[in-house]
Design a protein around this motif. Structure first.
Motif, PDB file in Angstrom:
ATOM      1  N   HIS A  55      -2.583   1.664   1.082  1.00 45.06           N
ATOM      2  CA  HIS A  55      -2.444   2.044   2.483  1.00 45.06           C
ATOM      3  C   HIS A  55      -2.263   0.807   3.364  1.00 45.06           C
ATOM      4  O   HIS A  55      -2.644  -0.294   2.988  1.00 45.06           O
ATOM      5  N   THR A  56      -1.740   1.031   4.543  1.00 43.50           N
ATOM      6  CA  THR A  56      -1.594  -0.076   5.491  1.00 43.50           C
ATOM      7  C   THR A  56      -2.956  -0.380   6.126  1.00 43.50           C
ATOM      8  O   THR A  56      -3.867   0.452   6.107  1.00 43.50           O
ATOM      9  N   ARG A  57      -3.062  -1.546   6.693  1.00 45.86           N
ATOM     10  CA  ARG A  57      -4.289  -1.911   7.412  1.00 45.86           C
ATOM     11  C   ARG A  57      -4.527  -0.948   8.576  1.00 45.86           C
ATOM     12  O   ARG A  57      -5.651  -0.554   8.840  1.00 45.86           O
ATOM     13  N   ALA A  58      -3.447  -0.567   9.246  1.00 43.90           N
ATOM     14  CA  ALA A  58      -3.574   0.352  10.380  1.00 43.90           C
ATOM     15  C   ALA A  58      -4.120   1.711   9.928  1.00 43.90           C
ATOM     16  O   ALA A  58      -4.972   2.295  10.608  1.00 43.90           O
ATOM     17  N   GLU A  59      -3.651   2.202   8.792  1.00 42.41           N
ATOM     18  CA  GLU A  59      -4.182   3.467   8.264  1.00 42.41           C
ATOM     19  C   GLU A  59      -5.668   3.342   7.968  1.00 42.41           C
ATOM     20  O   GLU A  59      -6.455   4.240   8.274  1.00 42.41           O
ATOM     21  N   TYR A  60      -6.046   2.207   7.373  1.00 38.56           N
ATOM     22  CA  TYR A  60      -7.454   1.968   7.049  1.00 38.56           C
ATOM     23  C   TYR A  60      -8.298   1.950   8.325  1.00 38.56           C
ATOM     24  O   TYR A  60      -9.338   2.600   8.397  1.00 38.56           O
ATOM     25  N   GLU A  75     -11.035  -7.675   2.868  1.00 41.01           N
ATOM     26  CA  GLU A  75      -9.951  -8.477   2.298  1.00 41.01           C
ATOM     27  C   GLU A  75     -10.514  -9.707   1.593  1.00 41.01           C
ATOM     28  O   GLU A  75     -10.019 -10.098   0.532  1.00 41.01           O
TER      29      GLU A  75
END
Length: 97
Positions: A55-60, A75
């Motif tokens: 997933h993208t960081r934004a989704e997370y 990270e």
């Protein structure tokens, strides 16, 4: 020798190596359901790996209501584990079980 600490909930168990820590997280903690895609994974490092590889960081951030500090910490954990732990041995062991 550095120690590895489980940081799931209030566990705080210590291990002599990262392989033992990741196996502990997979074997002894409840499975984790990804809040982005609902996939069930092992908790701890493996859940972090899933979240940041799939997933993208934004989704997370949206799914977990996380801030940038939480993202950076996860990270950092992912980077350390992937640098210092024999993940092939860990996944081979889990597959054998």
């Amino acid at each position: 020798m550095s120690q590895w600490r489980c940081a799931i909930g209030d566990c705080n168990r210590m291990f002599d190596d990262g392989e033992s820590l990741v196996l502990h997280q997979a074997r002894e903690h409840e499975r984790h359901q990804c809040q982005v895609c609902n996939t069930i994974t092992y908790d701890g490092y493996i859940a972090i790996r899933h979240a940041f590889d799939e997933h993208t960081r934004a989704e997370y951030v949206r799914a977990y209501e996380a801030d940038s500090k939480a993202v950076r910490e996860r990270e950092r954990v992912k980077e350390i584990v992937e640098k210092e732990v024999n993940l092939r041995a860990v996944f081979d062991t889990l597959e054998e079980e």
